[in-house]
Enzyme design. Structure first.
Site, PDB file in Angstrom:
ATOM      1  N   SER A 435       0.830  -1.211   0.000  1.00 16.03           N
ATOM      2  CA  SER A 435       0.000   0.000   0.000  1.00 16.03           C
ATOM      3  C   SER A 435       0.864   1.260   0.000  1.00 16.03           C
ATOM      4  CB  SER A 435      -0.900   0.020   1.241  1.00 16.03           C
ATOM      5  OG  SER A 435      -0.112   0.056   2.415  1.00 16.03           O
ATOM      6  N   HIS A 456      -3.144  -3.478  -5.303  1.00 14.76           N
ATOM      7  CA  HIS A 456      -3.417  -3.086  -3.922  1.00 14.76           C
ATOM      8  C   HIS A 456      -4.882  -3.321  -3.594  1.00 14.76           C
ATOM      9  CE1 HIS A 456      -3.916   0.257  -0.724  1.00 14.76           C
ATOM     10  NE2 HIS A 456      -3.654  -0.901  -0.161  1.00 14.76           N
ATOM     11  N   GLU A 468      -6.259  -1.034  -6.596  1.00 14.74           N
ATOM     12  CA  GLU A 468      -5.390  -0.084  -7.289  1.00 14.74           C
ATOM     13  C   GLU A 468      -4.366  -0.890  -8.086  1.00 14.74           C
ATOM     14  OE1 GLU A 468      -5.305   3.914  -4.564  1.00 14.74           O
ATOM     15  OE2 GLU A 468      -4.197   2.208  -3.767  1.00 14.74           O
ATOM     16  N   ASN A 506      -4.348   6.260  -0.381  1.00 16.85           N
ATOM     17  CA  ASN A 506      -3.566   6.649   0.798  1.00 16.85           C
ATOM     18  C   ASN A 506      -2.917   8.022   0.635  1.00 16.85           C
ATOM     19  OD1 ASN A 506      -4.293   4.353   2.104  1.00 16.85           O
ATOM     20  ND2 ASN A 506      -2.365   3.271   1.810  1.00 16.85           N
TER      21      ASN A 506
END
Length: 601
Positions: A435, A456, A468, A506
């Site tokens: 991540s 991800h 992702e 993130n």
């Protein structure tokens, strides 16, 4: 049928004047009139005043149809609303709320004029979300009676009201307005005077970063919006939300925030200026980040940037079997996802016992799905039969896709990719679920970096729809095409992004969480008020401190450090309070204490 919200006779604020009858002003008048207040609507435009009356008639008629109002209550509410084009109509008001355009000059003109009109005890409230309440109060003859009353759009539906005190505001005025907000069925949050207050102060920094991410061509507008909706459970993606708010409004708020904070994260992304100055201000103009059917329409229509449905990607590789490395929650969740989609799965861990335990965890998860009626017992048994536990990565010799879900430690992952390189057959795709770490660093640990890609997944993998898909500069086109195709087969939504820290979710989520920590650290607002503000004002499923305690403060700190190291932006430096809590072993729910304390299980 709902009971009336309040007894207006119990409140000293029985007559309220609302100045500015745009969307927000009209929404506030509806809330007040339905709650039994006498409402004086004032706008220099007769057309705006007439439109406000028509809007109130339409919305209350809808409420009658839905059983939320009786015809009599509707008639009473409409009778309590009168419109004027002259500020002198506010003479009898107990409270005046201005929601005129976000300009000091315009607002100060209104406040100066009101000084000559209203009674000495009348409370004056500004609806600003970007300008200084203190500066507006200081310009008034009675600064102790001036405060901020920030409703959220649409005012009838949104529960949050920020009650903003300046250093000059009298506590009695704050108390009276707070009581009114409660009477209206709202949830008031008390905040100090700084641009953006709590909700917009956190929200607009996040929206700005999303605009900058899009401007840098890191990801498409559709992928950025889908990532935040599916990855964080948000009701709207950030670029669609900017279009709703108004790109010119967002730019004004950010300019005010940057003037105070000098935090580069608040410096408006240049694209906001370009769009604003071109008149492409979002839904209201018919075009912003997206194109709409007409000005004011909510319907997005195709434009030159809309991706083609089923656009041809490179010819992919055939994936029949998948290897998942790891024995934790994420590894077992991913193995379950692939097995449910009919893939043969090898679940490998550092020992046979760990692999068997991970398979047993999947068995329990499938049993819960059977209990909830989501799958049959036969389907669950068939799914479990597709998973083969293994105590060595040698079992990956024949898999078409090898995917690691081990600890978020670059050295550990590089050693694992070196092992994949030795064991996996030529042509196998090698994927990492990292991540925050560079995918290319995992690729370089192999002799076939073109076969390496990031996938991800989000936790819990069986429930979360987002993946992702992270291409490095070395990833082959057919590898990317294959992984996107696999995502569709396992019923996940893939979003494309490049190989940089945080990817989409993130990189946008953690600076927002970090800024929330800074607010508490600076004693600007409490944990509870910030969590309430973001849930009620921003539509977030969890407040930032609830989320931090669930994610783990140690994990959050590690991601913040990676983002800060990658982008070198001082605004991304982890908040000292986060570092102190981690150093003290307060890591969130898993230790029983983070930002809050939890009962030990």
């Amino acid at each position: 049928m709902a009971a009336p919200l309040s007894d207006p006779s119990a409140s000293p604020l029985k007559t309220v004047a609302v100045i500015g009858l745009g969307t927000m002003g009209t929404g506030i008048t509806e809330v007040l009139a339905r709650a039994g207040r006498e409402v004086i609507g004032i706008d220099i435009s007769e057309a705006a005043a007439a439109q406000a009356v028509a809007s109130l008639e339409t919305s209350t008629a809808r409420a009658v149809q839905r059983g939320r109002l009786t015809e009599q209550e509707r008639d009473d509410a409409l009778a309590r609303f009168r419109t004027f084009t002259d500020l002198r109509a506010a003479a009898d008001a107990d409270l005046v709320i201005e929601v005129v355009p976000e300009s000091y000059e315009i607002k100060q003109q209104v406040f100066r004029a009101l000084d000559a009109v209203v009674r000495p005890e009348t409370i004056l409230a500004t609806g600003t979300n970007a300008l200084s309440v203190t500066r507006l109060a200081a310009d008034s003859a009675r600064p102790e009676r001036v405060l901020g009353l920030h409703f959220f759009n649409p005012a009838p539906a949104m529960k949050l009201v920020e009650v903003v005190s300046s250093v000059l505001t009298a506590p009695a005025a704050v108390a009276a307005v707070t009581d009114l907000a409660l009477d209206l069925g709202k949830e008031p949050v008390a905040v100090g005077d700084r641009p953006g207050f709590v909700a917009d102060g956190l929200l607009f920094g996040y929206l700005n970063q999303a605009a900058a991410m899009y401007e840098a061509k890191y990801a498409s507008r559709e992928d950025i919006d889908a990532a935040m909706k599916l990855g964080c459970g948000l009701p709207m993606g950030p670029l669609a939300l900017l279009d709703l708010i108004g790109i010119d409004t967002a730019r004004t708020v950010l300019e005010a925030m940057y003037a105070e904070s000098h935090d580069r994260l608040h410096a408006p992304a240049p694209i906001l200026k370009q769009l604003s100055e071109a008149g492409l201000t979002g839904r209201k103009s018919g075009r912003g980040f997206y194109t709409y059917e007409a000005p004011g329409s909510t319907t997005v229509v195709r434009d030159a940037l809309t991706p083609l449905e089923g656009a041809a990607l490179a010819e992919g590789r055939t994936i029949r079997s998948v290897g998942v490395a790891g024995s934790g929650t994420m590894a077992s969740g991913i193995a379950e996802v692939f097995a449910k989609a009919g893939y043969e799965v090898v679940l490998a861990a550092r020992s046979e016992e760990k692999a068997q335990a991970a398979k047993a965890r999947i068995g329990k998860s499938l049993a819960r799905s059977v209990d909830k009626g989501r799958m049959t017992a036969e389907a669950a048994a068939g799914t479990l039969d597709l998973i083969t536990p293994a105590g060595s990565y040698d079992a990956f010799a024949e898999v078409d896709l090898a995917l690691e879900a081990v600890a978020e430690d670059l050295e550990v992952k590089q050693q694992l990719f070196a092992a994949f390189d030795k064991v996996c057959k030529p042509g196998a795709i090698l994927a990492t679920t990292t991540s925050s770490l560079p995918v290319v660093a995992c690729a370089r640990a192999t002799s076939r970096p073109q076969d390496v890609i990031g996938m991800h997944f989000f936790n819990p993998a069986p429930a979360m729809k987002l993946v992702e898909v992270v291409r490095t500069v070395l990833t082959a086109d057919d590898v990317h095409a294959t992984v996107r195709e696999v995502c569709a087969k396992i019923r996940k939504h893939p979003v494309d992004c490049g190989d940089r820290a945080g990817f989409i979710v993130n990189a946008l989520l953690f600076p927002y969480l970090n800024n929330a920590i800074k607010m508490v650290q600076e004693h600007y607002a409490t944990l509870d008020d910030i969590d309430a503000a973001m849930k009620l004002g921003g539509g977030y499923p969890m407040g930032p401190f609830e989320l931090l305690d669930v994610v783990g403060l140690d994990v959050s700190l590690a991601i913040e450090k990676v983002l800060h190291r990658e982008f070198r932006d001082p605004g991304l430096a982890p908040a000292p309070l986060l570092e102190h809590l981690v150093a003290a072993g307060c890591l969130g729910r898993k230790t029983g204490r983070g930002f809050r304390e939890y009962a030990r299980r």
